[in-house]
Scaffold this motif. Sequence first.
Motif, mmCIF file in Angstrom:
data_model
loop_
_atom_site.group_PDB
_atom_site.id
_atom_site.type_symbol
_atom_site.label_atom_id
_atom_site.label_comp_id
_atom_site.label_asym_id
_atom_site.label_seq_id
_atom_site.Cartn_x
_atom_site.Cartn_y
_atom_site.Cartn_z
ATOM 1 N N LYS A 86 -6.902 10.141 7.674
ATOM 2 C CA LYS A 86 -8.351 10.280 7.517
ATOM 3 C C LYS A 86 -9.080 9.889 8.797
ATOM 4 O O LYS A 86 -10.004 10.565 9.221
ATOM 5 N N LYS A 87 -8.676 8.757 9.381
ATOM 6 C CA LYS A 87 -9.306 8.330 10.636
ATOM 7 C C LYS A 87 -8.430 7.307 11.347
ATOM 8 O O LYS A 87 -7.572 6.673 10.736
ATOM 9 N N ILE A 88 -8.670 7.188 12.635
ATOM 10 C CA ILE A 88 -8.011 6.168 13.447
ATOM 11 C C ILE A 88 -9.017 5.039 13.619
ATOM 12 O O ILE A 88 -10.061 5.235 14.236
ATOM 13 N N ASP A 89 -8.722 3.877 13.043
ATOM 14 C CA ASP A 89 -9.649 2.752 13.132
ATOM 15 C C ASP A 89 -9.603 2.082 14.491
ATOM 16 O O ASP A 89 -10.633 1.732 15.045
ATOM 17 N N SER A 90 -8.398 1.870 15.011
ATOM 18 C CA SER A 90 -8.267 1.257 16.330
ATOM 19 C C SER A 90 -6.893 1.596 16.889
ATOM 20 O O SER A 90 -5.973 1.908 16.148
ATOM 21 N N PHE A 91 -6.804 1.536 18.213
ATOM 22 C CA PHE A 91 -5.503 1.773 18.838
ATOM 23 C C PHE A 91 -5.504 1.244 20.265
ATOM 24 O O PHE A 91 -6.530 1.151 20.911
ATOM 25 N N ASP A 92 -4.335 0.854 20.689
ATOM 26 C CA ASP A 92 -4.064 0.537 22.084
ATOM 27 C C ASP A 92 -2.595 0.851 22.337
ATOM 28 O O ASP A 92 -1.951 1.464 21.493
ATOM 29 N N ASN A 93 -2.052 0.438 23.462
ATOM 30 C CA ASN A 93 -0.681 0.831 23.771
ATOM 31 C C ASN A 93 0.374 0.041 22.998
ATOM 32 O O ASN A 93 1.559 0.324 23.109
ATOM 33 N N GLU A 94 -0.052 -0.931 22.167
ATOM 34 C CA GLU A 94 0.903 -1.699 21.363
ATOM 35 C C GLU A 94 0.663 -1.623 19.857
ATOM 36 O O GLU A 94 1.522 -2.029 19.085
ATOM 37 N N GLU A 95 -0.492 -1.102 19.422
ATOM 38 C CA GLU A 95 -0.775 -1.078 17.989
ATOM 39 C C GLU A 95 -1.795 0.003 17.634
ATOM 40 O O GLU A 95 -2.794 0.164 18.327
ATOM 41 N N PHE A 96 -1.512 0.698 16.547
ATOM 42 C CA PHE A 96 -2.438 1.680 15.979
ATOM 43 C C PHE A 96 -2.763 1.259 14.554
ATOM 44 O O PHE A 96 -1.873 0.818 13.820
ATOM 45 N N GLY A 126 -5.860 16.572 9.815
ATOM 46 C CA GLY A 126 -5.453 15.187 9.577
ATOM 47 C C GLY A 126 -4.088 14.840 10.115
ATOM 48 O O GLY A 126 -3.374 14.030 9.537
ATOM 49 N N ASN A 127 -3.699 15.453 11.255
ATOM 50 C CA ASN A 127 -2.395 15.188 11.864
ATOM 51 C C ASN A 127 -2.557 14.405 13.164
ATOM 52 O O ASN A 127 -3.441 14.701 13.957
ATOM 53 N N VAL A 128 -1.677 13.423 13.361
ATOM 54 C CA VAL A 128 -1.670 12.633 14.586
ATOM 55 C C VAL A 128 -0.239 12.578 15.103
ATOM 56 O O VAL A 128 0.689 12.314 14.345
ATOM 57 N N SER A 129 -0.069 12.827 16.404
ATOM 58 C CA SER A 129 1.235 12.680 17.065
ATOM 59 C C SER A 129 1.131 11.537 18.059
ATOM 60 O O SER A 129 0.195 11.495 18.859
ATOM 61 N N ILE A 130 2.096 10.626 17.995
ATOM 62 C CA ILE A 130 2.109 9.446 18.857
ATOM 63 C C ILE A 130 3.464 9.370 19.539
ATOM 64 O O ILE A 130 4.496 9.612 18.914
ATOM 65 N N LYS A 131 3.450 9.026 20.828
ATOM 66 C CA LYS A 131 4.720 8.812 21.524
ATOM 67 C C LYS A 131 4.750 7.393 22.062
ATOM 68 O O LYS A 131 3.716 6.755 22.255
ATOM 69 N N GLY A 132 5.958 6.888 22.301
ATOM 70 C CA GLY A 132 6.181 5.530 22.763
ATOM 71 C C GLY A 132 7.349 4.942 21.982
ATOM 72 O O GLY A 132 8.026 5.647 21.234
ATOM 73 N N ILE A 133 7.595 3.668 22.154
ATOM 74 C CA ILE A 133 8.670 2.995 21.417
ATOM 75 C C ILE A 133 8.075 2.398 20.140
ATOM 76 O O ILE A 133 7.251 1.488 20.208
ATOM 77 N N VAL A 134 8.484 2.898 18.985
ATOM 78 C CA VAL A 134 7.968 2.427 17.699
ATOM 79 C C VAL A 134 8.850 1.292 17.194
ATOM 80 O O VAL A 134 10.057 1.466 17.021
#
Length: 93
Positions: free
Chosen positions: A25-35, A61-69
Motif C-alpha cells: 500500500k505504501k512505503i512508510d520509511s526506508f534507508d539502506n538498512e531498513e524498510f 503495489g509492487n516493490v523490488s528491493i536489492k541488497g543483502i536481506v
Amino acid sequence: MDKDTIYNHSITLNERKNLVISGVKKIDSFDNEEFLLETNMGYIIIKGKELEIVKLDTYQGNVSIKGIVNSLNYMEDTKQKSKEESLLSKLFK
C-alpha cells in the motif's frame, strides 16, 4: 471494490539479494538498512545491508528491493514497532 481485494500479497526472495513484494500500500520509511512497508497483510519490516529500491510500481503495489536481506518481520501495527525499539534500547544500554 476495496483496494485490499484488488492486490494479492506475495514475497519472492532470490538468494537473499533480490526481493519482490506485491500488495504494498505504501512505503512508510526506508534507508539502506531498513524498510517499513504497509501491505494488505499488515506492516512488514525488512532489515539488511545496502538495501535500495530497484523498482516501484505504485499503481499495482509492487516493490523490488536489492541488497543483502537479513530479516523480514510482520507487525500488527506501527505502535508495536516503537515498543520493540524502546525495549531493545533498554536491553542494550
